[in-house]
Structures are given as C-alpha cells and as structure tokens.
Motif scaffolding. Structure first.
Motif, PDB file in Angstrom:
ATOM      1  N   GLN A  39       0.877  -1.063   0.066  1.00  0.00           N
ATOM      2  CA  GLN A  39      -0.125  -0.036  -0.094  1.00  0.00           C
ATOM      3  C   GLN A  39       0.880   1.311  -0.026  1.00  0.00           C
ATOM      4  O   GLN A  39       1.650   1.585   1.011  1.00  0.00           O
ATOM      5  N   ALA A  40       0.614   2.078  -1.062  1.00  0.00           N
ATOM      6  CA  ALA A  40       1.346   3.464  -1.271  1.00  0.00           C
ATOM      7  C   ALA A  40       0.423   4.441  -0.523  1.00  0.00           C
ATOM      8  O   ALA A  40      -0.610   4.489  -0.249  1.00  0.00           O
ATOM      9  N   PRO A  41       0.979   5.428  -0.028  1.00  0.00           N
ATOM     10  CA  PRO A  41       0.286   6.868   0.387  1.00  0.00           C
ATOM     11  C   PRO A  41      -0.683   6.993  -0.471  1.00  0.00           C
ATOM     12  O   PRO A  41      -0.662   7.314  -1.895  1.00  0.00           O
ATOM     13  N   GLY A  42      -2.027   7.393   0.018  1.00  0.00           N
ATOM     14  CA  GLY A  42      -3.038   7.658  -0.673  1.00  0.00           C
ATOM     15  C   GLY A  42      -3.823   6.779  -1.743  1.00  0.00           C
ATOM     16  O   GLY A  42      -4.603   7.048  -2.540  1.00  0.00           O
ATOM     17  N   LYS A  43      -3.302   5.393  -1.715  1.00  0.00           N
ATOM     18  CA  LYS A  43      -3.678   4.326  -2.670  1.00  0.00           C
ATOM     19  C   LYS A  43      -4.227   3.312  -1.939  1.00  0.00           C
ATOM     20  O   LYS A  43      -3.746   3.089  -0.714  1.00  0.00           O
ATOM     21  N   GLU A  44      -5.110   2.431  -2.589  1.00  0.00           N
ATOM     22  CA  GLU A  44      -5.615   1.106  -2.022  1.00  0.00           C
ATOM     23  C   GLU A  44      -4.569   0.151  -1.872  1.00  0.00           C
ATOM     24  O   GLU A  44      -3.729   0.123  -2.771  1.00  0.00           O
ATOM     25  N   ARG A  45      -4.903  -0.586  -1.081  1.00  0.00           N
ATOM     26  CA  ARG A  45      -3.960  -1.745  -0.918  1.00  0.00           C
ATOM     27  C   ARG A  45      -3.844  -2.804  -2.062  1.00  0.00           C
ATOM     28  O   ARG A  45      -5.121  -2.968  -2.791  1.00  0.00           O
ATOM     29  N   GLU A  46      -2.807  -3.285  -2.609  1.00  0.00           N
ATOM     30  CA  GLU A  46      -2.546  -3.969  -3.676  1.00  0.00           C
ATOM     31  C   GLU A  46      -2.279  -5.251  -3.526  1.00  0.00           C
ATOM     32  O   GLU A  46      -1.076  -5.431  -3.132  1.00  0.00           O
ATOM     33  N   PHE A  47      -2.795  -6.211  -4.454  1.00  0.00           N
ATOM     34  CA  PHE A  47      -2.071  -7.592  -4.396  1.00  0.00           C
ATOM     35  C   PHE A  47      -0.829  -7.540  -5.186  1.00  0.00           C
ATOM     36  O   PHE A  47      -0.606  -6.981  -6.275  1.00  0.00           O
ATOM     37  N   VAL A  48       0.216  -8.159  -4.464  1.00  0.00           N
ATOM     38  CA  VAL A  48       1.521  -8.436  -4.987  1.00  0.00           C
ATOM     39  C   VAL A  48       1.877  -9.764  -5.655  1.00  0.00           C
ATOM     40  O   VAL A  48       2.364 -10.286  -6.839  1.00  0.00           O
ATOM     41  N   ALA A  49       1.755 -10.839  -4.608  1.00  0.00           N
ATOM     42  CA  ALA A  49       2.094 -12.155  -5.069  1.00  0.00           C
ATOM     43  C   ALA A  49       1.571 -13.277  -4.007  1.00  0.00           C
ATOM     44  O   ALA A  49       1.014 -12.616  -2.689  1.00  0.00           O
ATOM     45  N   ALA A  50       1.310 -14.294  -4.445  1.00  0.00           N
ATOM     46  CA  ALA A  50       0.746 -15.242  -3.307  1.00  0.00           C
ATOM     47  C   ALA A  50       1.364 -16.752  -3.700  1.00  0.00           C
ATOM     48  O   ALA A  50       1.810 -16.865  -5.039  1.00  0.00           O
ATOM     49  N   ILE A  51       1.396 -17.613  -3.072  1.00  0.00           N
ATOM     50  CA  ILE A  51       2.074 -18.911  -2.999  1.00  0.00           C
ATOM     51  C   ILE A  51       1.114 -20.168  -2.320  1.00  0.00           C
ATOM     52  O   ILE A  51       0.688 -19.808  -1.325  1.00  0.00           O
ATOM     53  N   SER A  52       1.116 -21.347  -2.845  1.00  0.00           N
ATOM     54  CA  SER A  52       0.313 -22.152  -2.300  1.00  0.00           C
ATOM     55  C   SER A  52       1.002 -22.793  -1.284  1.00  0.00           C
ATOM     56  O   SER A  52       2.291 -22.738  -0.966  1.00  0.00           O
ATOM     57  N   ARG A  53       0.354 -23.804  -0.778  1.00  0.00           N
ATOM     58  CA  ARG A  53       1.096 -24.401   0.934  1.00  0.00           C
ATOM     59  C   ARG A  53       2.325 -24.992   0.501  1.00  0.00           C
ATOM     60  O   ARG A  53       3.172 -24.867   1.238  1.00  0.00           O
ATOM     61  N   SER A  54       2.574 -25.938  -0.544  1.00  0.00           N
ATOM     62  CA  SER A  54       3.757 -26.535  -0.740  1.00  0.00           C
ATOM     63  C   SER A  54       4.932 -25.717  -1.491  1.00  0.00           C
ATOM     64  O   SER A  54       5.961 -25.931  -1.801  1.00  0.00           O
ATOM     65  N   GLY A  55       4.248 -24.434  -2.272  1.00  0.00           N
ATOM     66  CA  GLY A  55       4.969 -23.613  -3.188  1.00  0.00           C
ATOM     67  C   GLY A  55       5.296 -24.078  -4.571  1.00  0.00           C
ATOM     68  O   GLY A  55       5.622 -23.362  -5.311  1.00  0.00           O
TER      69      GLY A  55
END
Length: 127
Positions: A39-55
């Motif tokens: 989240q940058a100042p004045g902006k909405e929180r943004e999805f960056v990355a995700a990983i499953s349980r095992s990778g």
C-alpha cells in the motif's frame, strides 16, 4: 498466538533488488497459503504475490509479474519476496499475510481471504 514478523525493508535505487522475509510462528505453516500485499500513501492496498502451501503454485499482480518472485521454505516457516528491477512505483508499505488453506494447490489473491497479517515494512525507490 499466530504471529508474522517481517524483515526490514530499505531504500533501493532504480533497477536494484531487495528480498523481504516473513517468519511465521504459532500455527502449522505448511497448512497455510501465503501472500504479499502493498500500500502506497493515498492508494488502495494492492495484491503483489501469492503462493500455495507447498510452493508449487504462485500468482502475481500485473505490475510485478516477471520482476518479483515469491518463495517459501517450510522447514524454517518463512515466506520471501524477491524484488528485482525496482521502480519508483514500487515504493510502498509491504505486508505479508497467511490463510489456512484446505486445497493444497490453491493460491489466494484477495485481501479478504487473509485473516493474519505481518506488521508491514517500508520499501522506498526514489526517483
């Protein structure tokens, strides 16, 4: 108590690299999907990355795909975000997040899917 503790961020020049770490305690880390948001100042929180349980499976936001890489080491209960080719637009407060997952291969990309969050760490790329 479920706890996520993030490493320090920092100031990085344009084109530079930085690795963030998020260490988990208080739950079965290998039963949880993990994610990174920013989240940058004045902006909405943004999805960056995700990983499953095992990778085995990962997903990325459009703005970071092919520059950022999420990995995990279940032996030490830690998820990482490797950031390469940094740009001023990457300047933000970065958060890791954890969610119990009942499907081993799934990745979770929405803020509402994550009940547990780290404290946040600042990454700054000056222009």
């Amino acid at each position: 108590q479920v706890t996520l503790i993030q490493s320090e961020g920092g100031l990085v020049q344009i084109g530079g690299s930085l690795r963030l770490a998020c260490a988990a305690s208080g739950f079965n880390f290998d039963l949880h999907a993990m994610g990174w948001f920013r989240q940058a100042p004045g902006k909405e929180r943004e999805f960056v990355a995700a990983i499953s349980r095992s990778g085995v499976n990962t997903d990325y936001g459009d703005s970071v795909r092919n520059r950022f890489f999420i990995t995990r080491d279940n032996a030490v209960n830690t998820v990482y975000l490797q950031m390469n080719g940094l740009k001023p637009e990457d300047t933000a407060l970065y958060y890791c997040a954890a969610s119990r997952s009942f499907i081993a291969a799934e990745v979770l990309t929405r803020q509402s899917q994550y009940p547990t969050w780290g404290q946040g760490t600042q990454v700054t790329v000056p222009s």
